[in-house]
Write a protein that holds these residues in place. Structure first.
Motif, PDB file in Angstrom:
ATOM      1  N   ALA A   1       0.783  -1.251  -0.011  1.00 46.18           N
ATOM      2  CA  ALA A   1      -0.193  -0.082   0.006  1.00 46.18           C
ATOM      3  C   ALA A   1       0.699   1.146   0.147  1.00 46.18           C
ATOM      4  CB  ALA A   1      -1.007   0.068   1.136  1.00 46.18           C
TER       5      ALA A   1
ATOM      6  N   SER B   1      -0.835  -4.961   1.995  1.00 45.14           N
ATOM      7  CA  SER B   1      -0.630  -4.485   3.308  1.00 45.14           C
ATOM      8  C   SER B   1       0.348  -3.466   3.044  1.00 45.14           C
ATOM      9  CB  SER B   1      -0.556  -5.472   4.293  1.00 45.14           C
ATOM     10  OG  SER B   1       0.335  -6.487   3.835  1.00 45.14           O
ATOM     11  N   GLN B   2       1.003  -3.062   4.084  1.00 46.81           N
ATOM     12  CA  GLN B   2       1.857  -1.887   4.011  1.00 46.81           C
ATOM     13  C   GLN B   2       3.104  -2.118   3.139  1.00 46.81           C
ATOM     14  OE1 GLN B   2       2.926   0.025   7.654  1.00 46.81           O
ATOM     15  NE2 GLN B   2       4.542   1.266   6.867  1.00 46.81           N
ATOM     16  N   GLU B   3       3.758  -3.084   3.196  1.00 48.75           N
ATOM     17  CA  GLU B   3       4.784  -3.429   2.220  1.00 48.75           C
ATOM     18  C   GLU B   3       4.718  -4.664   1.393  1.00 48.75           C
ATOM     19  OE1 GLU B   3       7.861  -1.215   2.648  1.00 48.75           O
ATOM     20  OE2 GLU B   3       7.229  -0.459   4.566  1.00 48.75           O
ATOM     21  N   HIS B   4       3.636  -5.687   1.458  1.00 51.00           N
ATOM     22  CA  HIS B   4       3.306  -6.774   0.873  1.00 51.00           C
ATOM     23  C   HIS B   4       2.524  -6.585  -0.057  1.00 51.00           C
ATOM     24  CE1 HIS B   4       4.759  -8.247   4.950  1.00 51.00           C
ATOM     25  NE2 HIS B   4       5.019  -9.586   4.554  1.00 51.00           N
TER      26      HIS B   4
END
Lengths: 376, 376
Positions: B285, B326-329
């Motif tokens: 994201a 998600s934040q980095e995935h």
């Protein structure tokens, strides 16, 4: 603590705010940090907070002041940022990215670096590329199903054990999970059910490895379970992150009270449309993110809007919310009473849906007394 | 054009890419720019491109090379960035934010600055705060219902005319709209219907003002209508922005072909889960944004995934898409054939849903021959 003016009753300093700005209540942040640190101590687990939420050296210092010495980050870039500030025990809670082996070697030569692997093959590649020692944690999928080894996939866990036994530079430290399915919970009971199920999965995975590696650590951590649970059987460390600020999502899940939310986005009102019960704010997808929770009518809500006051901001009630965002515009659907009071040129506060994303987008913090805190 | 190595057949240079990286095909970008510039010339309208998409001085230079002299931005910060690069006719297509009056005065003293107002009262406040002249455009709501004056709200338009007649520093230049409801279209016919309806609304608003201000300009602009329409009756200038890169959303709307998409996010593969038909990429994201289009099963899709090749990237077919971030995935749901070929450590290309947000998040571009292009 830099809050002298607050104690003196001067109130929040908003002078000079012309663009969307993150306002942080240092007192609330420090209370959130202390509460989690105390819980970890009470429960006999190491507190290794996730710094991906705040990504700030200064806020990191507030953790140091309650005794935190080991941290979690989600990228090697973040690890370097904090290593350069003296943090020397860092876990990168993201599957090891061998395309960054030069940065891994740089960090491994300077600090105690803990990396994550999902595949046994990765261990061999990592060992081959390393010039300094690292610790390795095997990522276990405890039910979120994003990534990780199935805790009941004994052959894969045993292959990890074999691969790691053959390594010279990679030391097998433990198993790690992120029970991200706690974010689907909407009650304390559901969060606690995820917690128990996740710890049970970790215990099964550890059992497979225990005969060869009796001292393996178990690392867990997501803000909902760490906020709610009071017991962490079989766990060696917890890694929550979002609790530092909390947000609307965490409130919806049941992980915090609205009074514990420690960061808002302050946005100027730039237009009013009383005929449709809306105002327009300077604060859009490049500030708040497009993350959403479901509103009462089933439509997305991108934040709750509230008024600023002398002490910071009023606890929002949900009567005003961000109903749409484009690149720079936010549309606020407001109750008649607040709508009447929101004038063009005013500032309003938005409790973000997801503090990690909003903080990443706006990129710096301002304390209630007007001090700027930088971040990566 | 810096593409010598491509012509020589050496192919795209991916050396050193370890983290999510925006790859830009300069040839495609230049073709997108030329095509829109030629259309504007053919249709007899000024081309005032929106630079909020690329926010890059170097890419701005590519527009200069086809004769563009006037631009649009969405914040005063962006206006300053481009003014400092010699752009001297800039429209800030966002309701004027009086909290930034110092920056407005700085810019107004240096360049031809065009501002936007939604409320007649704002004109008076602006006039009172100005130390240098600006041009003003009244924002008209041509059907998007984000903000602007209803084109049939004659009293408000007349109040604008009166307020502006009394101004010394604010000159009434015209009316402006953004037909953002074109983004809900999914066919050429629907886009063209929005286009006609929007131009009709602008004509009605102009009629109200024409007796006192016969020379008012009409400014329109959104990438879907500007990409598809071939006729702009009553329009003086167009302000599309996203066409510079295009993206999955624009393709879904029917505004571009996939071959015209000129930017992808290159992301490393960090884990594989063949049992569930998924791979995990470093690209979440904070790189792609949470913007989504609807997938065939009704679930959100955050990008289409494709392979890199000698010429850049293969035209995606939709067989592989980012199903969650998600934040980095990023989680990629992949067809069996591509899944088999995507190995940990490989790079894949993601055609983003919304190029403006992805470009804002990743923050710099890399050309096919490995040159870095900075942005604001």
């Amino acid at each position: 603590m830099g809050r002298g003016t607050m104690k003196g009753g001067v109130g929040v300093k908003l002078e000079g705010i012309g663009v969307p700005t993150l306002l942080v209540d240092e007192g609330k942040v420090r209370r959130n940090i202390s509460a989690m640190a105390e819980k970890a101590e009470r429960c006999g687990v190491r507190f290794r907070p996730h710094f991906k939420t705040h990504q700030s050296r200064e806020i990191g210092q507030w953790f140091r002041e309650v005794g935190v010495r080991a941290i979690t980050v989600s990228s090697l870039t973040m690890a370097r940022y904090f290593a350069d500030d003296g943090w020397d025990d860092i876990t990168v809670a993201f599957p090891v990215n061998l395309r960054e082996v030069d940065l891994i070697n740089d960090l491994a030569s300077r600090i105690h670096l803990n990396l994550l692997a999902v595949h046994p093959e990765t261990v061999r590649s990592l060992e081959a590329g390393l010039r300094a020692p690292v610790d390795l944690l095997v990522k276990v999928d405890s039910g979120y199903h994003r990534t990780g080894v199935d805790p009941d996939d004994t052959p894969t866990l045993e292959r990890f054990a074999e691969e790691l036994a053959a390594c010279r530079r990679v030391r097998f430290r433990g198993i790690l999970t992120h029970a991200g399915h706690s974010y689907k919970a909407r009650s304390l009971d559901r969060i606690l059910a995820v917690h128990r199920q996740s710890l049970d999965a970790m215990a099964r995975a550890k059992d497979v490895l225990a005969s060869r590696y009796p001292d393996l650590e178990v690392s867990v951590g997501d803000t909902p379970t760490c906020s709610v649970a009071d017991d962490f059987p079989g766990v060696d460390e917890i890694r929550p992150g979002a609790f530092v600020f909390y947000d609307l999502m965490q409130f919806r899940i049941g992980a915090c009270r609205l009074e514990e939310v420690a960061m808002v986005a302050v946005c100027p009102v730039v237009a009013r449309h009383p005929d449709r019960g809306e105002v327009v704010i300077y604060g859009g997808a490049v500030h708040l993110s497009k993350d959403a929770v479901e509103g009462p009518d089933g439509r997305p809500v991108h934040g709750w809007v509230t008024e600023l006051d002398e002490a910071g901001w009023k606890t929002p009630t949900g009567c005003c919310s961000v109903s749409a965002v484009s690149q720079e515009h936010g549309i606020v659907r407001a109750c008649p009473e607040h709508l009447e009071r929101m004038r063009v040129g005013d500032l309003v506060a938005v409790v973000p849906v997801h503090c990690c994303l909003t903080a990443n987008l706006i990129g710096a913090y301002r304390t209630l007394d007007g001090r700027v805190i930088s971040r990566l």
